[in-house]
Each structure stands twice: as structure tokens, then as C-alpha cells.
Design a protein around this motif. Structure first.
Motif, short mmCIF file in Angstrom:
data_model
loop_
_atom_site.label_atom_id
_atom_site.label_comp_id
_atom_site.label_asym_id
_atom_site.label_seq_id
_atom_site.Cartn_x
_atom_site.Cartn_y
_atom_site.Cartn_z
N VAL A 237 63.03 53.05 68.86
CA VAL A 237 61.58 53.22 68.92
C VAL A 237 61.21 53.13 70.40
N VAL A 245 60.13 57.66 67.37
CA VAL A 245 61.17 57.07 66.54
C VAL A 245 62.29 58.10 66.44
N LEU A 357 53.87 54.12 64.31
CA LEU A 357 55.32 54.34 64.42
C LEU A 357 56.04 54.02 63.12
N LEU A 361 59.14 55.71 61.01
CA LEU A 361 60.38 55.04 60.55
C LEU A 361 60.63 55.34 59.08
N VAL A 371 67.67 52.56 58.56
CA VAL A 371 66.67 51.83 59.34
C VAL A 371 66.74 50.33 58.98
N VAL A 374 65.88 48.15 64.52
CA VAL A 374 65.51 49.16 65.51
C VAL A 374 65.71 48.61 66.92
#
Ligand SMILES: Nc1ncnc2c1ncn2[C@@H]1O[C@H](COP(=O)(O)OP(=O)(O)O)[C@@H](O)[C@H]1O
Ligand SMILES: O=C(CO)[C@@H](O)[C@H](O)COP(=O)(O)O
Length: 458
Positions: A237, A245, A357, A361, A371, A374
Motif C-alpha cells: 500500500v 494497492v 484504500l 485491498l 492479503v 500489507v
């Protein structure tokens, strides 16, 4: 000791790192500011590059250099190699209507399956369509089209010959007229944008290929592909001017919703990516609004409770790209006489930026990315509040690599790769990361979702 240099010509500034080719050890660095605005004459990037290079001790002892840069910006050159007009940057939304028209003409699914992208105002092809419609004389004068990093590499080469323009697969994949699976430009898409396809486009170099210049010059890369090379993988990120991302994949993403763009990476693989127009500058603007500096903004945000007692900031200060709302503006929701405090507003700014953001994701996870954690990079990753609140919003642990210029580092690693001829870039030891864990507070995203939905349902 062999030295290599990496450049990040980003939206707000130009950064240069000089590192040891074998180990990646940092030797020197430099930087210089870029002017504000979404329409910038490329000569400013050249001046900033010269100044950052000199700040970093020059190139006399450097064996190879690669330039990474902000993606998508439209740089048009005439047949003499002169710049036709100011470059339109990735965050210039004037081509939103062109993007919508282009999407309608082929259909979102067709775009996604043909080149991995659904047009939004950021992509170069939409800017070409805008140019053809609004500045036909400039469109007619255009003999070559390239991207910010291509132009800087070309200026470094110094030949002035349009045939010497080069790029790489990662940045080409963000134009809207390059098929990264076939590794070829698509002439009919160039025509769809500019109205003709008889323009010079930069030759696409392989990941470790190089060309001659004052030093050996690597292909360079889009900034997000270079950041991935710089941090060495994972789900990244990035909180710079844009909020990004990214992950690495063996297949090109084909997301007809347009949330995930199916870019290519800088090693021969793919780089599924979701990008917002609103990240670090949301914090800059909130700090200005509250009359505090960024350190105080962070302290204020951390002094408020998770959820900011119901205050929600929807951060569409520059319009938005994900979701595609180019004309949107930012808004504060949920204010009452008791919760309207600087601390809650500061917290809501950090939470709102991160919630934007988090949508990316989720979309990346839906495309198959793992995920489970991050890596946080970019200017705003320096904020203690951002580091601590990120795991609360994302619901996964967050690691923050030691402060550094990861885009420029990735470019330097590519430059080192051009010297080895190996099939993979050199292994460099990464600086220590800090790890941040916290219990997720799902209500933050739920309330943000309700507030953002008001825009989408309009
Ligand atoms: N400690 C900090 N807290 C919050 N934001 C920060 C901090 N330090 C730098 N920034 C912000 O980071 C941004 C620059 O980040 P950078 O990744 O270099 O952007 P870009 O690559 O888009 O030019 C600026 O908006 C700056 O205000
Ligand atoms: O448009 C995108 C990615 O698609 C942006 O990420 C730009 O590449 C600008 O990057 P920063 O200057 O914000 O790092």
C-alpha cells in the motif's frame, strides 16, 4: 565497488539514490521539488532531475541508472523532439468524458479482456482522445507520444532522435494502448485515442535490457512497479499523492468493474493495482484546515477514539478514480455539537484516506491476492497515526519498511540488474521493518461505506 543510481520522478518531487550494485547499500541520495498542478511542462522534471542528481553527488562514478516515474502522464513531442504542450498528469481529470466514451465504444468487459484496463481519466489513451477533440492542432503536430519516465530517459540519452525513445512493459501497460500479454502496442487503440496511429511510440525494452547514455540506462518503470522491486514483493500500500494497492501475479487481471487495473510489473510478471487520487494530500489539506503541522495532526488523530465518535471524512478532494467519480469533492459527515473536535476531524481524515484504500485491498483479494498482511510505503507512511490506524482499518498486520525511497530503490535495483545479465534482479538486503498490529474495528469501514455510497447512488 560498482555504483548504480535509481530515480523516482514522482508527482511532487524527484528523488535519486546511489547504491552499491552488489549489496544495495545506500551510498548517497538527493531530491528536488516538482511544481504543483496536474498540467506540467516536462522541462520542470528535467530541471529537478539535474538538481537531484547533483544533490546526490553526480554520475561520474555511477555505472548504470534507471528512471522510474509517475505513470500515465501524456507527453507529446513534435517531429523535432520539442514538447507540444504541457504534460497532462495521471491526476488530471479533464479527460473523464473521453474515458466514459471510450469505455462505451468497446464495452468494459472487452477493454478488460483485451488489455487489462477499463479507461478512467488517468490513463494516457483518454488524454489522447481529449487532445484530439479539444486541441486538434496540437494533436496534428504530435509525432511521438511517451510517458514521464520515457521522456527523462530519452533526455538523458541526449540524441534528440525520436527513434531512441524507450520504455518498459510496466509503464507501457498503463497507457491503454499496450497489450502486456502479447508485449505489443495495439495500433487500433492508439487510433481510437488520437484519431490516427502513425505516431512514434517508445520501444519496449526487456526488464534487464539497457541502452547507452551518459551511463548505461535501464528501461526504467512505472513508479508502482519500481516500488514493488524496491520492497521485494508482497501486498504493497503506497500513500503518496496517489493511494495505491498492488500485488504481484502470474496472470494479468481482467476486472470489468475497473477497480483493479491489470498492469504489468518490472520483471516480466503482472501488477494488479487499485489506485485512488486522494492519499497524502488529504492529510496535508486537513492539517492546513486545522492550522497544525503533520506531526500535530498525527498526535491529534491518535488522541481520538477509533471511529472518531461518528465523524466520517470522504476524501474525494481531487475527484476520485476508485470509485470512478472524477467530479466528486470531499465531505465531512456525522458532525454533532459534541463530536466536532480537531482530534475527531484529524482521525476521520486518516481513517477516510485508509478506507478508500481498503476498498482496493478487497478488490485485490477478490482477484486472488493473499492479503494477509500489507507493506506500507510512500510519504504518508511516515505518519505515526497512519501506521497505527492502518491495521485497525485494514484488519491485517501492517509492516512499514525503514523510511526510504522505495521507488528510486527499485529503479536502482533494475539498474544493477542491467549489469549482471542474470535472469532475476540482484538480491539486496532490505532495511528493517516495523510491524503494527491492532484489533480491527469494522464499524469504521461500515460508516465510511454508508457515507461514500451517497456519492455512488447520486
Ligand atoms: N510525517 C508525515 N505525515 C503525513 N504525511 C507526510 C509525512 N511526511 C511526508 N508526508 C507527505 O507525503 C507526500 C509526499 O509523498 P511521496 O510518496 O513522495 O509522494 P509522490 O510520490 O506522489 O510525489 C506529501 O504530500 C507529504 O506531505
Ligand atoms: O496513476 C497512478 C497509478 O496508476 C499513480 O500511482 C501515479 O503513478 C502517481 O504516483 P505517485 O506520484 O502518487 O507516487
Amino acid at each position: 565497488m560498482t555504483l548504480v543510481a535509481g530515480v523516482d520522478s514522482s508527482t511532487q518531487s524527484c528523488k535519486v539514490v546511489v547504491r552499491e550494485a552488489e549489496t544495495g547499500k545506500l551510498v548517497r541520495e538527493g531530491r528536488a521539488a516538482h511544481p504543483d498542478g496536474t498540467e506540467v511542462h516536462p522541462s520542470h522534471w528535467w530541471t529537478a532531475l539535474q538538481s537531484a542528481l547533483s544533490d546526490a553527488g553526480g554520475l561520474d562514478d555511477v555505472a548504470a541508472l534507471s528512471v522510474a516515474g509517475q505513470q500515465h502522464g501524456m507527453v507529446c513531442l513534435d517531429e523535432d523532439g520539442d514538447v507540444v504542450r504541457e504534460a497532462l498528469l495521471w491526476n488530471d481529470t479533464r479527460s473523464a468524458a473521453a474515458a466514459a466514451a471510450l469505455t462505451d465504444e468497446l464495452g468494459a468487459s472487452s477493454w478488460a479482456s483485451r488489455i487489462g484496463l477499463v479507461p478512467v481519466a488517468s490513463f494516457t489513451i483518454t488524454k489522447l482522445r481529449w487532445l484530439a477533440q479539444h486541441e486538434p492542432a496540437n494533436a496534428k503536430r504530435t509525432a511521438a507520444v511517451c510517458l514521464p519516465h520515457d521522456w527523462l530517459t530519452w533526455r538523458l540519452r541526449g540524441t534528440g532522435d525520436l527513434a531512441d525513445l524507450v520504455t518498459d512493459r510496466s509503464d507501457a501497460s498503463g497507457t491503454g494502448y499496450f497489450d502486456s500479454v502479447a508485449g505489443e502496442y495495439v495500433p487500433d487503440l492508439v487510433s481510437l485515442g488520437l484519431g490516427r496511429s502513425d505516431v512514434v511510440l517508445p520501444r519496449v525494452l526487456g526488464p534487464s535490457e539497457s541502452v547507452s547514455g551518459p551511463v548505461r540506462l535501464g528501461a526504467g518503470a512505472g513508479d508502482n512497479a519500481a516500488a514493488m522491486l524496491g520492497v521485494g514483493g508482497g501486498v504493497v500500500v503506497s500513500l503518496g499523492t496517489s493511494g495505491v494497492v498492488t500485488a504481484t501475479s502470474d496472470v494479468r487481471a481482467a476486472d470489468a468493474s475497473g477497480i483493479v487495473a491489470g498492469f504489468a510489473d518490472a520483471t516480466g510478471r503482472y501488477l494488479p493495482l487499485a489506485c485512488t487520487l486522494n492519499a497524502a494530500r488529504v492529510l496535508d489539506a486537513t492539517a492546513r484546515m486545522l492550522g497544525v503541522d503533520l506531526a500535530r495532526l498525527s498526535a491529534l488523530a491518535l488522541s481520538a477514539k477509533p471511529g472518531a465518535e461518528g465523524v466520517v471524512l470522504v476524501p474525494y478532494f481531487e475527484g476520485e478514480r476508485t470509485p470512478n467519480l472524477p467530479d466528486a469533492t470531499g465531505a465531512l459527515h456525522g458532525l454533532t455539537l459534541t463530536n466536532a473536535t480537531p482530534a475527531n476531524i484529524a482521525r476521520a481524515a486518516v481513517e477516510g484516506m485508509l478506507c478508500g484504500l481498503a476498498v482496493g485491498l478487497d478488490a485485490l483479494a477478490a482477484q486472488g491476492a493473499d492479503v494477509s498482511g500489507v507493506r506500507l510505503v510512500g510519504g504518508a507512511a511516515a505518519s505515526p497515526a497512519v501506521r497505527e490506524i492502518a491495521p485497525v482499518v485494514f484488519g491485517v498486520p501492517v509492516t512499514v519498511p525503514a523510511p526510504g525511497e522505495y521507488v528510486a530503490d527499485g529503479a536502482a535495483r533494475q539498474a544493477a540488474w542491467t549489469l549482471t545479465g542474470d535472469s532475476a534482479p540482484p538480491e539486496w538486503t532490505l532495511a528493517e521493518s516495523t510491524r503494527h498490529e491492532a484489533d480491527a474495528v469494522p464499524e469504521i469501514r461500515a460508516r465510511y461505506g454508508e457515507a461514500a455510497e451517497r456519492y455512488l447512488s447520486r
